[in-house]
Design a protein around this motif. Structure first.
Motif, short mmCIF file in Angstrom:
data_model
loop_
_atom_site.label_atom_id
_atom_site.label_comp_id
_atom_site.label_asym_id
_atom_site.label_seq_id
_atom_site.Cartn_x
_atom_site.Cartn_y
_atom_site.Cartn_z
N LEU A 67 9.19 -0.08 0.12
CA LEU A 67 8.31 1.25 -0.19
C LEU A 67 7.87 1.90 1.47
CD1 LEU A 67 7.07 3.31 -1.88
CD2 LEU A 67 5.37 1.67 -2.20
N SER A 68 7.34 0.80 1.99
CA SER A 68 6.86 1.29 3.44
C SER A 68 8.03 1.95 4.27
CB SER A 68 6.08 -0.04 4.16
OG SER A 68 5.75 0.37 5.35
N ALA A 117 10.53 2.20 -9.92
CA ALA A 117 10.38 2.71 -8.75
C ALA A 117 9.72 4.31 -8.86
CB ALA A 117 11.68 3.10 -7.98
N SER A 148 1.75 1.97 0.55
CA SER A 148 2.40 0.92 -0.27
C SER A 148 1.55 -0.46 -0.32
CB SER A 148 3.80 0.38 0.61
OG SER A 148 3.44 0.13 1.72
N GLU A 203 7.07 -4.17 -1.01
CA GLU A 203 6.05 -3.10 -0.24
C GLU A 203 6.89 -2.87 0.92
OE1 GLU A 203 1.86 -3.73 2.20
OE2 GLU A 203 2.46 -5.04 0.58
N GLU A 248 8.55 5.19 2.96
CA GLU A 248 7.24 6.08 3.68
C GLU A 248 7.74 6.57 5.08
OE1 GLU A 248 3.18 5.11 2.85
OE2 GLU A 248 3.85 3.28 1.88
N PHE A 261 14.84 1.12 -2.35
CA PHE A 261 13.40 0.73 -3.23
C PHE A 261 14.00 0.66 -4.65
CE2 PHE A 261 9.55 2.05 -5.00
CZ PHE A 261 8.89 0.97 -4.61
N HIS A 299 10.54 11.15 -5.47
CA HIS A 299 11.20 10.02 -6.24
C HIS A 299 12.79 10.14 -6.43
CE1 HIS A 299 11.12 12.11 -10.21
NE2 HIS A 299 9.70 12.42 -9.57
N LEU A 303 6.18 5.61 -7.32
CA LEU A 303 6.27 6.87 -6.43
C LEU A 303 5.48 8.18 -7.09
CD1 LEU A 303 9.89 6.84 -5.06
CD2 LEU A 303 7.74 6.17 -3.97
#
Length: 605
Positions: free
Chosen positions: A318-319, A162, A220, A315, A322, A153, A173, A166
């Motif tokens: 980021l997902s 980033a 995200s 996204e 997560e 990311f 992060h 975050l």
């Protein structure tokens, strides 16, 4: 009703008056044959006489430790009265040998079961190490995937962008925040497993909310990644490099288009002058179209990347980050759940193993107790040192071939240097007995020898064995320690013990046979010139022979030791007795036409 009460009161008053006249009445009856005692003055010893058995206060006692319902037989036993020597102790001479055949069979049967239990325990112990290793490997892999997802990311959108994204989402992060996040999540997982209700694990503490990520919607999806491009907030990430490359390609295409356009204009001028053919001009026009299409393609790719490809990839990454966070926590939870089950099976196997091990040790201890060897020099006596006629009823006599119950005393080797007398104090005397009181001991085999001792122990509760066969009998075991060492004393000898309760100096006393009780009053029949006189006295302490007279008699006076035959107690009718007051047996007997006199001891005696 009132008439009855008045009549009763009058009758009572008359009876009391008659009683007062009789108190000092002199009878002329025949008292010549009645025994007479003279009132004496001097020192009076108040004591308690009890019988008991001489026992060793310190002894080595061997009991049957074999736990068999049917009992265990005696195969060999040394003769009672045998003197164990120092040489016997050194050679570990066998004193008793019990039948151990049943125990050996029990040990063989237990070995099979014990081996299975031991195998299950070892397997459960190994499973802990295996499961822990697998769990740590899984957690390590998930932790690595989490770091890689964060790096991907950061690589795509740039480190600064980033971190900004975050931080706004309150997600870790960097390595430090990742470690803190995992530490908090682990604490909550452990807390949830320690709780009695797993549902309570959903309640998190303030400031510790890593499990908020476990929701249907992704964080995200709420991020406007296009704003980072519009505001030129992207760092030197992969997306920024891609945009730069596309911009450069579009610029090159625009430059090429300009060159082609100039070439086409020149071709048109040359064609108008017939310097080139129409075909050549058409070729130049095709090149112009290609240049325009190339520029349009590069510009479209740039717009598509900025508007669609970049937000989608950002996204997605980021997902993925997560999901990596959640996957790490889920892996830890699953590992904790598996480890809880493994530990539960291990604890169960360990408990079972310890019980079987204890059972095995108990069987071996019982087997070892079947052979009793000499440990201390001394005289061998059968049974226990504290046995009496009540406890001995439960056990079979000690002899070769006899069956022993669990806990039954087999032999005792007493320490002859410290002996005492075990006595049972009747409940009527127990309040007189105190620790340290002096006592005189006389062995029945040596009636002319008196030994001195002290009360060293008094039971708080009565002997339950004695009251079991005679509920009305309440006796308290006590120990009288004999002073000094006496070779002629042997354990088991019968002895009489005189416990000195009090030593009164210069008091008036008479034989206890001379004192009678009526209506809670103590009186004597005093010798008079004309016969006898019923005379009230105040009684004090007493022993088995004499009782102290606090007031009422003088030294040298005579008292009868028997109630005169013509004496009749006063007739007293009680009109009404207070409620909840028990009937006095002595008061009731006093109203009889011919009372039987009773000798009673004072309350303070």
């Amino acid at each position: 009703m009132k008439t009855w009460v008045i009549t009763a009161v009058v009758a009572t008053t008359a009876a009391v008056a008659l009683f007062a006249l009789k108190k000092n009445a002199t009878s002329g009856g025949d008292v010549e044959n009645l025994p007479v005692a003279t009132v004496q003055q001097g020192d009076l010893v108040i004591d308690v006489l009890e019988g008991g058995n001489i026992q060793a206060l310190n002894f080595l006692e061997f009991r049957n430790e074999v736990k068999k319902t049917a009992g265990v037989k005696i195969l060999e036993i040394i003769d009672e009265g045998y003197m164990v020597t120092e040489e016997d102790v050194a050679n570990r001479k066998v004193l008793v040998r019990l039948d151990d055949s049943d125990l050996e069979e029990d040990i063989v049967d237990h070995d099979v079961e014990f081996q299975q239990t031991e195998s299950v325990y070892a397997e459960a112990k190994q499973n802990i190490e295996i499961e822990e290793s697998e769990a740590l490997s899984q957690i390590k892999a998930e932790r690595q995937l989490l770091r890689f997802a964060l790096l991907d990311f950061q690589k795509f959108v740039g480190t600064e962008a980033a971190d900004d994204i975050l931080n706004k989402l309150k997600l870790p992060h960097d390595n430090d925040t990742l470690e803190f996040y995992e530490k908090e999540a682990t604490a909550l997982i452990v807390k949830s497993f320690d709780s009695q209700k797993l549902a309570e694990s959903a309640i998190v503490e303030e400031g510790m909310r890593p499990f908020e990520l476990e929701s249907d919607s992704s964080l995200s999806s709420n991020v406007n990644f296009g704003a980072f491009i519009e505001n030129e907030l992207l760092g030197d990430g992969e997306a920024e490099q891609t945009i730069r490359r596309m911009v450069d390609e579009a610029l090159v295409a625009a430059s090429q288009l300009s060159v082609v356009e100039e070439s086409v204009e020149g071709a048109k001028r040359l064609h108008s002058r017939d310097f080139i053919t129409k075909q050549t001009l058409e070729n130049e026009m095709v090149g112009l179209d290609k240049a325009k299409l190339a520029l349009q393609r590069y510009e479209t790719e740039l717009e598509l990347f900025r508007d669609y490809e970049f937000p989608k990839e950002a996204e997605k990454m980021l997902s993925k980050f997560e999901e990596a966070l959640l996957s790490l926590i889920r892996t830890k939870r699953e590992a904790m759940a598996r480890m809880s089950q493994i530990y539960a099976r291990y604890r169960s196997a360990k408990r079972r193993y310890e019980l079987e091990l204890k059972k095995r040790q108990n069987l071996e201890d019982q087997l070892a107790s079947c052979v009793i060897r000499a440990e201390l020099p001394g005289l061998v006596a059968y049974g226990g040192a504290a046995e009496n006629e009540y406890t001995s009823r439960y056990y079979e006599g000690i002899s070769q071939g006899a069956s022993l119950k669990t806990g039954q005393p087999i032999i005792t080797i007493p320490n002859m240097s410290q002996l005492g007398v075990e006595v049972n104090i009747h409940e009527s005397h127990i309040k007189k007995i105190e620790l340290g009181q002096k006592a005189y001991i006389t062995a029945e085999s040596l009636p002319d020898t008196t030994l001195v001792g002290r009360i060293s122990k008094v039971a708080v509760l009565p002997d339950s064995n004695a009251s079991r066969y005679n509920p009305s009998l309440k006796v308290y075991p006590a120990t009288v320690e004999i002073e000094g060492t006496h070779e002629f004393l042997k354990p088991g000898m019968s002895a009489k013990v005189e416990i000195i309760v009090k030593e009164l100096e210069d008091v008036i006393y008479i034989p206890v046979q001379a004192v009678f009780v009526e209506n809670h009053e103590y009186f004597v029949f005093k010798v008079t010139d004309g016969g006898y006189e019923r005379h009230l006295i105040e009684a004090g302490s007493h022993n088995n022979e004499f009782i102290e007279v606090i007031s009422g008699l003088e030294k040298g006076e005579g008292v009868y030791l028997k109630m005169p035959d013509d004496y009749e107690p006063p007739q007293v009718d009680v009109a009404e007795r207070p409620e909840n007051r028990p009937v006095d047996s002595e008061r009731t007997s006093a109203t009889a036409s011919k009372a039987v006199a009773k000798v009673s001891r004072p309350d303070n005696a």
